[in-house]
Design a protein around this motif. Structure first.
Motif, PDB file in Angstrom:
ATOM      1  N   GLY A  18      82.242  89.176  87.197  1.00 45.99           N
ATOM      2  CA  GLY A  18      80.737  89.499  87.278  1.00 45.99           C
ATOM      3  C   GLY A  18      80.598  91.033  87.658  1.00 45.99           C
ATOM      4  O   GLY A  18      79.801  91.895  87.138  1.00 45.99           O
ATOM      5  N   VAL A  19      81.433  91.371  88.549  1.00 44.30           N
ATOM      6  CA  VAL A  19      81.345  92.667  89.236  1.00 44.30           C
ATOM      7  C   VAL A  19      82.218  93.790  88.562  1.00 44.30           C
ATOM      8  O   VAL A  19      81.583  95.034  88.334  1.00 44.30           O
ATOM      9  CB  VAL A  19      81.628  92.796  90.937  1.00 44.30           C
ATOM     10  N   LEU A  20      83.294  93.465  87.895  1.00 42.96           N
ATOM     11  CA  LEU A  20      83.964  94.408  87.113  1.00 42.96           C
ATOM     12  C   LEU A  20      83.965  94.385  85.758  1.00 42.96           C
ATOM     13  O   LEU A  20      84.610  94.926  85.152  1.00 42.96           O
ATOM     14  CB  LEU A  20      85.728  94.209  87.750  1.00 42.96           C
ATOM     15  N   ASN A  21      82.971  93.799  85.200  1.00 44.51           N
ATOM     16  CA  ASN A  21      82.862  93.699  83.835  1.00 44.51           C
ATOM     17  C   ASN A  21      82.366  95.287  83.295  1.00 44.51           C
ATOM     18  O   ASN A  21      81.503  95.716  83.749  1.00 44.51           O
ATOM     19  CB  ASN A  21      81.630  92.595  83.477  1.00 44.51           C
ATOM     20  N   PRO A  22      83.394  95.681  82.391  1.00 48.89           N
ATOM     21  CA  PRO A  22      83.155  96.879  81.859  1.00 48.89           C
ATOM     22  C   PRO A  22      81.849  97.061  80.913  1.00 48.89           C
ATOM     23  O   PRO A  22      81.199  98.213  81.297  1.00 48.89           O
ATOM     24  CB  PRO A  22      84.172  97.279  80.911  1.00 48.89           C
ATOM     25  N   ALA A  23      81.325  96.076  80.164  1.00 52.87           N
ATOM     26  CA  ALA A  23      80.252  96.175  79.562  1.00 52.87           C
ATOM     27  C   ALA A  23      78.843  96.305  80.632  1.00 52.87           C
ATOM     28  O   ALA A  23      78.138  96.953  80.332  1.00 52.87           O
ATOM     29  CB  ALA A  23      79.772  95.181  78.540  1.00 52.87           C
ATOM     30  N   THR A  24      78.856  95.260  81.537  1.00 57.14           N
ATOM     31  CA  THR A  24      77.955  95.282  82.529  1.00 57.14           C
ATOM     32  C   THR A  24      77.940  96.824  83.158  1.00 57.14           C
ATOM     33  O   THR A  24      76.619  97.540  83.301  1.00 57.14           O
ATOM     34  CB  THR A  24      78.191  94.351  83.684  1.00 57.14           C
ATOM     35  N   ILE A  25      79.083  97.299  83.768  1.00 58.69           N
ATOM     36  CA  ILE A  25      79.015  98.582  84.502  1.00 58.69           C
ATOM     37  C   ILE A  25      78.364  99.674  83.438  1.00 58.69           C
ATOM     38  O   ILE A  25      77.457 100.660  83.704  1.00 58.69           O
ATOM     39  CB  ILE A  25      80.313  98.982  84.764  1.00 58.69           C
ATOM     40  N   VAL A  26      78.950 100.065  82.158  1.00 58.57           N
ATOM     41  CA  VAL A  26      78.702 101.027  81.351  1.00 58.57           C
ATOM     42  C   VAL A  26      76.953 100.868  80.852  1.00 58.57           C
ATOM     43  O   VAL A  26      76.176 101.676  80.914  1.00 58.57           O
ATOM     44  CB  VAL A  26      79.565 101.106  80.141  1.00 58.57           C
ATOM     45  N   VAL A  27      76.797  99.680  80.376  1.00 56.97           N
ATOM     46  CA  VAL A  27      75.387  99.229  79.966  1.00 56.97           C
ATOM     47  C   VAL A  27      74.358  99.616  80.942  1.00 56.97           C
ATOM     48  O   VAL A  27      73.312 100.084  80.844  1.00 56.97           O
ATOM     49  CB  VAL A  27      75.254  98.252  79.181  1.00 56.97           C
ATOM     50  N   ALA A  28      74.786  99.006  82.110  1.00 57.38           N
ATOM     51  CA  ALA A  28      73.418  99.216  83.180  1.00 57.38           C
ATOM     52  C   ALA A  28      73.472 100.423  83.672  1.00 57.38           C
ATOM     53  O   ALA A  28      72.381 100.875  83.913  1.00 57.38           O
ATOM     54  CB  ALA A  28      74.132  98.256  84.409  1.00 57.38           C
ATOM     55  N   TYR A  88      74.634  99.275  89.551  1.00 57.41           N
ATOM     56  CA  TYR A  88      75.096 100.161  88.695  1.00 57.41           C
ATOM     57  C   TYR A  88      73.705 100.860  87.890  1.00 57.41           C
ATOM     58  O   TYR A  88      73.961 102.078  87.901  1.00 57.41           O
ATOM     59  CB  TYR A  88      75.770  99.642  87.677  1.00 57.41           C
ATOM     60  N   ALA A  89      72.781 100.123  87.728  1.00 56.61           N
ATOM     61  CA  ALA A  89      71.498 100.987  86.983  1.00 56.61           C
ATOM     62  C   ALA A  89      70.787 101.632  88.192  1.00 56.61           C
ATOM     63  O   ALA A  89      70.269 102.848  87.909  1.00 56.61           O
ATOM     64  CB  ALA A  89      70.655  99.709  86.758  1.00 56.61           C
ATOM     65  N   ALA A  90      70.812 101.219  89.372  1.00 62.00           N
ATOM     66  CA  ALA A  90      70.170 102.075  90.375  1.00 62.00           C
ATOM     67  C   ALA A  90      71.079 103.352  90.543  1.00 62.00           C
ATOM     68  O   ALA A  90      70.610 104.856  90.716  1.00 62.00           O
ATOM     69  CB  ALA A  90      70.223 101.516  91.770  1.00 62.00           C
TER      70      ALA A  90
END
Length: 97
Positions: A18-28, A88-90
């Motif tokens: 959940g925390v280190l997912n590259p798609a979550t990091i980049v997209v958010a 990440y979004a913040a």
């Protein structure tokens, strides 16, 4: 072939996915840079978490890497991705200012 449903899920694996997912990091982060109001950061986090969950589902479906317990823990992974995606979004929102 869909992800396997298993009765026991290691919580550390859910946290890491959940925390280190590259798609979550980049997209958010990128969606956080595009928002124009502070209250839309949560929406950017949700979109990032959805993208991360989709990436993990596709990786599990095609067996790209060893994620055998992901089918059982996709809801937990989404929740952790949502919380991390908010951070990440913040960060993306505040880096724009």
């Amino acid at each position: 072939m869909t992800p396997e449903l298993q009765p026991d899920v290691p919580l550390l694996e859910v946290l890491i996915y959940g925390v280190l997912n590259p798609a979550t990091i980049v997209v958010a982060f990128l969606m956080g840079r595009r928002v124009d109001a502070k209250n839309k950061v949560l929406l950017a986090a949700f979109i990032g978490a959805a993208a991360g969950s989709l990436l993990l589902y596709i990786a599990t479906f095609f067996q790209i890497w060893d994620a055998p317990t992901l089918g059982r823990s996709i809801a937990g992974t989404f929740i952790v991705s949502l919380i991390a995606g908010y951070v990440y979004a913040a960060a993306g929102y505040w880096s724009k200012r």
